[in-house]
Each structure stands twice: as C-alpha cells, then as structure tokens.
Design an enzyme around this catalytic site. Sequence first.
Site, PDB file in Angstrom:
ATOM      1  N   HIS A   1       0.858  -1.195   0.000  1.00  0.00           N
ATOM      2  CA  HIS A   1       0.000   0.000   0.000  1.00  0.00           C
ATOM      3  C   HIS A   1       0.886   1.234   0.000  1.00  0.00           C
ATOM      4  O   HIS A   1       1.751   1.394   0.878  1.00  0.00           O
ATOM      5  CB  HIS A   1      -0.907  -0.009   1.236  1.00  0.00           C
ATOM      6  CG  HIS A   1      -1.928   1.094   1.249  1.00  0.00           C
ATOM      7  ND1 HIS A   1      -3.082   1.056   0.487  1.00  0.00           N
ATOM      8  CD2 HIS A   1      -1.973   2.253   1.947  1.00  0.00           C
ATOM      9  CE1 HIS A   1      -3.785   2.161   0.728  1.00  0.00           C
ATOM     10  NE2 HIS A   1      -3.133   2.898   1.602  1.00  0.00           N
TER      11      HIS A   1
ATOM     12  N   ASP B   1       1.075   5.191   0.164  1.00  0.00           N
ATOM     13  CA  ASP B   1       0.309   6.377   0.575  1.00  0.00           C
ATOM     14  C   ASP B   1       0.925   7.642   0.004  1.00  0.00           C
ATOM     15  O   ASP B   1       1.916   8.158   0.522  1.00  0.00           O
ATOM     16  CB  ASP B   1       0.283   6.467   2.111  1.00  0.00           C
ATOM     17  CG  ASP B   1      -0.737   5.525   2.697  1.00  0.00           C
ATOM     18  OD1 ASP B   1      -0.422   4.822   3.657  1.00  0.00           O
ATOM     19  OD2 ASP B   1      -1.867   5.491   2.171  1.00  0.00           O
TER      20      ASP B   1
ATOM     21  N   MET C   1       0.821  11.502  -0.571  1.00  0.00           N
ATOM     22  CA  MET C   1       0.233  12.678   0.086  1.00  0.00           C
ATOM     23  C   MET C   1       0.864  13.943  -0.483  1.00  0.00           C
ATOM     24  O   MET C   1       2.077  14.001  -0.658  1.00  0.00           O
ATOM     25  CB  MET C   1       0.487  12.604   1.591  1.00  0.00           C
ATOM     26  CG  MET C   1      -0.100  11.363   2.231  1.00  0.00           C
ATOM     27  SD  MET C   1       0.205  11.358   4.011  1.00  0.00           S
ATOM     28  CE  MET C   1      -0.449   9.738   4.421  1.00  0.00           C
TER      29      MET C   1
ATOM     30  N   MET D   1      -3.827  10.518  -1.854  1.00  0.00           N
ATOM     31  CA  MET D   1      -4.403  11.514  -0.952  1.00  0.00           C
ATOM     32  C   MET D   1      -3.911  12.883  -1.453  1.00  0.00           C
ATOM     33  O   MET D   1      -3.079  13.556  -0.832  1.00  0.00           O
ATOM     34  CB  MET D   1      -3.957  11.271   0.498  1.00  0.00           C
ATOM     35  CG  MET D   1      -4.638  10.055   1.101  1.00  0.00           C
ATOM     36  SD  MET D   1      -3.876   9.505   2.620  1.00  0.00           S
ATOM     37  CE  MET D   1      -2.639   8.405   1.940  1.00  0.00           C
TER      38      MET D   1
ATOM     39  N   MET E   1     -11.709   4.976   5.194  1.00  0.00           N
ATOM     40  CA  MET E   1     -10.641   5.472   6.078  1.00  0.00           C
ATOM     41  C   MET E   1     -11.074   5.283   7.522  1.00  0.00           C
ATOM     42  O   MET E   1     -12.173   5.711   7.906  1.00  0.00           O
ATOM     43  CB  MET E   1     -10.357   6.942   5.794  1.00  0.00           C
ATOM     44  CG  MET E   1      -9.677   7.219   4.457  1.00  0.00           C
ATOM     45  SD  MET E   1      -8.166   6.272   4.186  1.00  0.00           S
ATOM     46  CE  MET E   1      -7.136   6.876   5.507  1.00  0.00           C
TER      47      MET E   1
ATOM     48  N   GLY F   1      -3.449  11.209   6.727  1.00  0.00           N
ATOM     49  CA  GLY F   1      -2.296  12.108   6.808  1.00  0.00           C
ATOM     50  C   GLY F   1      -1.132  11.493   7.541  1.00  0.00           C
ATOM     51  O   GLY F   1       0.026  11.754   7.198  1.00  0.00           O
ATOM     52  N   PHE F   2      -1.436  10.672   8.548  1.00  0.00           N
ATOM     53  CA  PHE F   2      -0.320  10.151   9.349  1.00  0.00           C
ATOM     54  C   PHE F   2      -0.574   8.705   9.763  1.00  0.00           C
ATOM     55  O   PHE F   2      -1.718   8.304   9.963  1.00  0.00           O
ATOM     56  CB  PHE F   2      -0.128  11.022  10.613  1.00  0.00           C
ATOM     57  CG  PHE F   2       0.144  12.459  10.275  1.00  0.00           C
ATOM     58  CD1 PHE F   2      -0.911  13.372  10.186  1.00  0.00           C
ATOM     59  CD2 PHE F   2       1.438  12.883   9.957  1.00  0.00           C
ATOM     60  CE1 PHE F   2      -0.670  14.688   9.826  1.00  0.00           C
ATOM     61  CE2 PHE F   2       1.675  14.212   9.594  1.00  0.00           C
ATOM     62  CZ  PHE F   2       0.624  15.114   9.528  1.00  0.00           C
ATOM     63  N   GLY F   3       0.517   7.953   9.907  1.00  0.00           N
ATOM     64  CA  GLY F   3       0.381   6.598  10.436  1.00  0.00           C
ATOM     65  C   GLY F   3       0.317   6.657  11.956  1.00  0.00           C
ATOM     66  O   GLY F   3       0.496   7.717  12.565  1.00  0.00           O
ATOM     67  N   GLY F   4      -0.004   5.516  12.558  1.00  0.00           N
ATOM     68  CA  GLY F   4       0.033   5.405  14.018  1.00  0.00           C
ATOM     69  C   GLY F   4      -1.088   6.101  14.752  1.00  0.00           C
ATOM     70  O   GLY F   4      -1.000   6.334  15.957  1.00  0.00           O
TER      71      GLY F   4
ATOM     72  N   GLY G   1      -5.830   2.610   8.484  1.00  0.00           N
ATOM     73  CA  GLY G   1      -5.599   3.516   9.615  1.00  0.00           C
ATOM     74  C   GLY G   1      -5.952   2.871  10.933  1.00  0.00           C
ATOM     75  O   GLY G   1      -7.117   2.544  11.166  1.00  0.00           O
ATOM     76  N   GLY G   2      -4.948   2.661  11.786  1.00  0.00           N
ATOM     77  CA  GLY G   2      -5.204   2.104  13.117  1.00  0.00           C
ATOM     78  C   GLY G   2      -5.544   0.629  13.089  1.00  0.00           C
ATOM     79  O   GLY G   2      -6.162   0.093  14.021  1.00  0.00           O
TER      80      GLY G   2
ATOM     81  N   GLY H   1       0.240   0.076   8.648  1.00  0.00           N
ATOM     82  CA  GLY H   1       1.579   0.672   8.575  1.00  0.00           C
ATOM     83  C   GLY H   1       2.353   0.317   9.834  1.00  0.00           C
ATOM     84  O   GLY H   1       3.182  -0.584   9.859  1.00  0.00           O
TER      85      GLY H   1
HETATM   86  C1  DX5 Z   1      -3.458   7.762   6.018  1.00  0.00           C
HETATM   87  C2  DX5 Z   1      -2.524   6.612   5.831  1.00  0.00           C
HETATM   88  C3  DX5 Z   1      -2.307   5.796   7.121  1.00  0.00           C
HETATM   89  C4  DX5 Z   1      -1.440   4.584   6.909  1.00  0.00           C
HETATM   90  C5  DX5 Z   1      -1.737   3.494   7.918  1.00  0.00           C
HETATM   91  O1  DX5 Z   1      -3.176   8.463   7.118  1.00  0.00           O
HETATM   92  O2  DX5 Z   1      -3.119   5.821   4.859  1.00  0.00           O
HETATM   93  O3  DX5 Z   1      -3.568   5.436   7.579  1.00  0.00           O
HETATM   94  O4  DX5 Z   1      -1.690   4.031   5.699  1.00  0.00           O
HETATM   95  O5  DX5 Z   1      -1.319   3.919   9.129  1.00  0.00           O
HETATM   96  P1  DX5 Z   1      -1.279   2.970  10.431  1.00  0.00           P
HETATM   97  O6  DX5 Z   1      -1.560   1.552   9.980  1.00  0.00           O
HETATM   98  O7  DX5 Z   1       0.113   3.138  10.962  1.00  0.00           O
HETATM   99  O8  DX5 Z   1      -2.354   3.493  11.323  1.00  0.00           O
HETATM  100 ZN    ZN Z   2      -3.536   4.650   2.648  1.00  0.00          ZN
END
Ligand code: DX5
Ligand code: ZN
Length: 214
Positions: A32, A34, A36, A67, A136, A141-144, A176-177, A197
């Site tokens: 995957h 991402d 941005m 994104m 989503m 925007g961010f992982g974790g 996400g999460g 991620g």
């Molecule tokens: C959008 C990204 C994240 C990422 C996954 O923010 O698409 O969601 O892929 O992030 P994790 O799995 O670390 O929450």
């Molecule tokens: Zn993604």
Amino acid sequence: MAIIAPSILSANFAALAADIEDVDRAGADWIHIDVMDGRFVPNLTFGPPVISAVRSATKLTFDVHLMIEKPELSIPSYIAAGADRITVHAEACVHLHRVVHMIKEAGLPAGVALNPATPLSAIEHVLEDLDLVLIMTVNPGFGGQKFITSSLEKLRTLRAMLKQRGLDHVHVQVDGGINAETAPLVVEAGANVLVAGNAVFTHQDRAAAIAALR
Ligand code: DX5
Ligand code: ZN
C-alpha cells in the site's frame, strides 16, 4: 482470508526497497503506497519517481492511495511509475465518475476512498464501476493514529449495499489504526483488505506481525 497490504508510510524511507522486499518475504499480499501532497492532507510523502525507484523491489501489487488534490492531473504518471491499482478520494474529485473511468480506461482497477466524515452516499452512483472502496478508519495524513470505531457501522452498511446490488466482488479496504486488536473487528464488519503501517513496520518480525493481522 483477508488481503494484507502493509503501508510503506511507516517503512524506513532510507531503505524503502529493502523494507518492501522484507514484507514481501514476510507474506504481504499487496504493497500500500500512501501518496500525500501536503494540500489534500497535511502531510507530504512521495510521488511517481519514488514509486518507480522501488517498482523492481517486488512483484506484489502496488496499491496506490492518492491523498492528493486533482488526482486526474497525475494519474498517468502513477500508472507509468508502476501502480497496479489506484484509489482516489471522493472528496478530492469534482468529477468523480470521470476520474474513476479514467483509471479503468487505462486498464487498472479503480478504488474510491472516503474520509471518516464522508457518507457512503458519495459513492452510490459509481459503486457499479468500482473494484474497491476504501473506508478510512483514521483521518488521513499520518500513520500510528487511533482507530475510529464509528467506521464499523459504516463498513456494515457498505457491505449490505454491495450485497443488495450483487457487487460482492468489490473489495472493502480499511486504512488507519489496523492492528491485531482492530483487524478482527473490521473483518467481521465486512472488510477484506487491511492496510497496516505501524502494526507491520514497527515490528522486527514482519512475518509474525502480518500473521497477527490475518
Ligand atoms: C493515512 C494513511 C495511514 C497509513 C496506515 O493516514 O493511509 O492510515 O496508511 O497507518 P497505520 O496503519 O500506521 O495506522
Ligand atoms: Zn492509505
């Protein structure tokens, strides 16, 4: 069995090809990616040059999640860089039907992503044209980030919509999460493609991390 798509957003950007090879060996199904642009979402990651640089690291599907604003302007570059499937955000497309068909006419499966606050009604008139819907489960925007539990109801409603229209083949992806705790919840609610991620790349043993999601 769910499709596991590790997100390279959480990989080691200084050794991206090596991390992709590692999760390939560890049993990932898709990669995957991402993308941005720092405008549609507050973060900026990478574009076509980085994707083509790592394309030869694996034969796995490059699942490109755009994104970005006005994705129609750069879809050809992502295809040339090696994307195997492309997902755009409904919120970023004034003419979503046209963008979906642009991807399909280029011969790629088309996906549409919905942010947590965007209703499923945003895709009801293109559902028949889609190969994948991305729900989503965090604000992009961010992982974790922390999983948004109201996504579960949205997933169940989407699965029911697809079933009612005879569209069970459409992938339902979450992003996400997603981790060992939330994975069973989203699968039970109808997801069959899990993006992860942090739950993969922060672990030394990627095979065990991926197995824990299945
Ligand atoms: C959008 C990204 C994240 C990422 C996954 O923010 O698409 O969601 O892929 O992030 P994790 O799995 O670390 O929450
Ligand atoms: Zn993604």
